[in-house]
Design a protein around this motif. Structure first.
Motif, mmCIF file in Angstrom:
data_model
loop_
_atom_site.group_PDB
_atom_site.id
_atom_site.type_symbol
_atom_site.label_atom_id
_atom_site.label_comp_id
_atom_site.label_asym_id
_atom_site.label_seq_id
_atom_site.Cartn_x
_atom_site.Cartn_y
_atom_site.Cartn_z
ATOM 1 N N GLN A 1 35.400 -83.347 35.504
ATOM 2 C CA GLN A 1 34.943 -81.957 35.612
ATOM 3 C C GLN A 1 34.706 -81.366 34.212
ATOM 4 O OE1 GLN A 1 37.721 -79.402 37.556
ATOM 5 N NE2 GLN A 1 36.114 -78.099 38.415
ATOM 6 N N SER B 1 31.637 -82.857 32.567
ATOM 7 C CA SER B 1 30.406 -82.422 33.233
ATOM 8 C C SER B 1 30.032 -81.000 32.832
ATOM 9 C CB SER B 1 30.579 -82.482 34.755
ATOM 10 O OG SER B 1 30.962 -83.763 35.153
ATOM 11 N N GLY C 1 32.434 -90.461 38.751
ATOM 12 C CA GLY C 1 31.608 -89.352 38.275
ATOM 13 C C GLY C 1 31.759 -88.169 39.204
ATOM 14 N N PRO C 2 30.978 -87.120 38.971
ATOM 15 C CA PRO C 2 31.072 -85.920 39.813
ATOM 16 C C PRO C 2 30.791 -86.238 41.290
ATOM 17 C CG PRO C 2 29.615 -85.550 37.939
ATOM 18 C CD PRO C 2 29.979 -86.991 37.914
ATOM 19 N N ASN D 1 28.469 -88.099 32.279
ATOM 20 C CA ASN D 1 29.558 -87.412 32.985
ATOM 21 C C ASN D 1 30.418 -88.362 33.817
ATOM 22 O OD1 ASN D 1 27.758 -87.999 34.998
ATOM 23 N ND2 ASN D 1 27.215 -85.858 35.455
ATOM 24 N N GLU D 2 30.295 -89.659 33.525
ATOM 25 C CA GLU D 2 31.116 -90.634 34.241
ATOM 26 C C GLU D 2 32.211 -91.183 33.331
ATOM 27 O OE1 GLU D 2 28.327 -92.777 37.575
ATOM 28 O OE2 GLU D 2 27.986 -93.361 35.505
#
Ligand SMILES: Cc1cc2nc3c(=O)[nH]c(=O)nc-3n(C[C@H](O)[C@H](O)[C@H](O)COP(=O)(O)OP(=O)(O)OC[C@H]3O[C@@H](n4cnc5c(N)ncnc54)[C@H](O)[C@@H]3O)c2cc1C
Ligand code: SF4
Ligand code: FES
Ligand code: FES
Lengths: 331, 166
Positions: free
Chosen positions: A17, A20, A180-181, A209-210
């Protein structure tokens, strides 16, 4: 070093989070590559997320008989892990062929995969480099390129991936587990790193974002016939000019299966399953090994200073396969 | 490290456990463990050679493991047991590896020596060096510009023998 803010992540979801939410954030694990590059202004994150407190340090067996390496396990704890030493000695040897005792105590398995190239121009902010500054040009192609790639290069970048560990992981067909998200996914090691093409600033197919959570090793470890051969300018503590991870599964003097991955020659560990298959059900002879070596280096291109790597790599493949074949089988 | 910042984020409180003592410092996040030791705690025994993980002069022990203090942030080393060269002698007596460096004349200028000593102790803790080649390989992260290697190897051999006879 430029200023940045810092936060310690408590769990994987929070780390994802946080990364991201901030394009200028980066994870920090061992710090041995990231801080090195931040000190010389090659990497400039404005926020660091410390992931070293995440519960991703264990090494444990998987349901299918393989082994799961937590992304935050150190390179030293991995190389000296009893299961890794016994079942995946190729991986253990490859890790121990890299860096130093101190660095391996700090470096993590996830960070090792994401370490950046050692191309000298990438490190030298006074020179153009497409990887460091997209569109600025590549200084290496017409410059000093002795250490650089001979396979899978592009007119934009001829850098190599420097990891020894990743070369062994390629031969062992490891799988990289990421979160990831949108949840979890698994990336086969062959698809994890990428070729430079016209976007050399992107090293891998991991999204920004991973987070890597683990590296899965399949059950098959090739512990009876393997070699990690690292050719370099001095015997210890140098990056590979060429390295070979070789593994064989034998049935008498017939090869059942061969695995070969090359390091120091491309933007990713270089593995050609179709060429490996040429050895299946064949006799383990020097002629057959040379045939595979030729296939591995097909299309190789030198840039002047690194021309010698093409023949060096071929000979290294032959010798590594011979060493793997002839090694004393410890039962 | 870094003094080229224009707007600095506030310093934060960093608690470090060093050589058996608890220290609380106000540090910017980019302060390396090495700079925290040398610039903020006056523990200048730990040396800065390259500041890039290449020379080993900055080697310290964290929870008994040798690391390069130049490539980690001080803020990341809280809740850990840090030992520097200053923390090795006990009750006025040198640590056996310190004494061995003197006995074997294993240094000239001495700049690399604190890092070498911490590295030898870390190497012995690891228990992986079985041969002379192993020793040379596993000590390769400590560079000595004076070239005292021959006698440093003797120190390591002696330290390994002592640990085995225990
Ligand atoms: C002097 C020197 C010599 C070396 N020699 C060798 C050698 O011979 N062979 C070799 O293979 N390597 C060598 N190395 C490189 C070393 O192995 C790497 O620096 C190390 O493995 C990086 O791991 P780390 O945990 O310190 O990564 P970090 O520096 O913490 O991170 C590296 C990158 O990975 C990202 N990252 C880290 N963990 C995760 C995760 N779980 N998920 C998503 N992103 C993540 C970070 O954001 C960062 O971008 C050498 C390094 C030095 C300094
Ligand atoms: S080879 Fe790649 S990393 Fe090296 S200068 Fe060219 S673009 Fe940069
Ligand atoms: S100062 Fe840390 S390794 Fe050289
Ligand atoms: S004693 Fe001078 S650098 Fe080692």
């Amino acid at each position: 070093m430029r200023s940045f803010t810092y936060n310690k992540a408590d769990d994987v979801a929070a780390a994802v989070q946080e990364v991201s939410a901030n394009q200028e954030a980066k994870f920090i694990a061992g710090g041995t590559n990231l801080l090195d590059l931040m000190k010389i202004d090659v990497m400039k994150p404005r926020h660091l997320i410390d992931i070293t407190h995440l519960a991703l340090k264990t090494i444990e067996e998987t349901e299918d008989g393989g082994l799961r390496l937590g992304a935050l396990a150190t390179n030293a704890d991995t190389a000296y892990n009893e299961q890794v030493e016994k079942r995946y000695p190729l991986l253990s040897h490859a890790i121990l062929a890299g860096a130093t005792g101190q660095l391996r105590n700090m470096a993590t398995d996830g960070g090792n995969l994401l370490q950046r190239t050692r191309c000298y121009y990438f490190y030298d902010t006074d020179t153009p480099c497409n990887k460091r500054e997209p569109g600025s040009g590549c200084s290496a192609i017409k410059g000093y390129n002795r250490d650089l790639a001979i396979l899978g290069t592009s007119e934009y970048c001829i850098a190599t991936h420097p990891s020894d560990m990743a070369v062994a992981l390629a031969a062992l067909e490891a799988k990289i587990r990421v979160t990831g998200p949108d949840g979890d996914r698994v990336i086969p090691i062959a698809e994890f790193h990428r070729l430079p093409g016209d976007t050399p600033h992107i090293d891998s197919n991991l999204q920004p974002n991973e987070i890597i959570t683990a590296i899965d090793l399949p059950a098959k470890g090739f512990a009876n016939h393997y070699t990690y051969m690292k050719l370099r300018d001095r015997a210890s503590y140098a990056f590979a000019l060429v390295s070979v991870a070789a593994a064989l599964e034998m049935d008498g003097d017939t090869i059942k299966e061969a695995r070969i991955a090359l390091g120091g020659v491309a933007h990713k560990p270089w593995r050609l399953p179709a060429a490996e298959a040429m050895l299946s059900d064949q006799k383990a002879t020097k002629e057959n090994f040379r045939m595979v070596a030729e296939a591995y280096l097909e299309g190789a291109k030198g840039y002047g200073h690194n021309d010698f790597k093409i023949e060096l790599a071929k000979r290294a493949v032959v010798r590594a396969l011979q060493q793997a074949l002839e090694m004393e089988v410890k039962s | 490290m870094g003094n080229n910042s224009v707007t600095s984020p506030p310093k934060s409180s960093v608690k470090l456990h060093i050589n058996g003592e608890q220290k609380e410092l106000q540090l910017a996040p980019w302060t390396s463990l090495l700079d925290a030791l040398r610039e903020h705690l006056n523990l200048t025994g730990t040396k800065k050679g390259c500041d890039h993980g290449q020379c080993g002069a900055c080697t310290v022990l964290v929870d008994g493991k040798r690391i390069n203090s130049c490539l980690t942030l001080a803020v990341m080393q809280q809740d850990k047991e840090i030992t520097t060269i200053e923390g090795l002698a006990k009750d006025g007596e040198l640590h056996p590896v310190q004494q061995a460096f003197i006995d074997h004349d294993a240094f000239q200028c001495g700049y690399c020596t604190p890092g070498q000593i911490c590295s030898v102790i870390g190497l012995v803790n690891e228990g992986k060096a079985k041969s002379l080649d192993d020793i040379r390989d596993l000590m390769s992260g400590n560079v000595c510009r004076c070239g005292a290697y021959v006698n440093i190897v003797k120190v390591v051999q002696e330290a390994l023998e002592r640990s085995e006879s225990k």
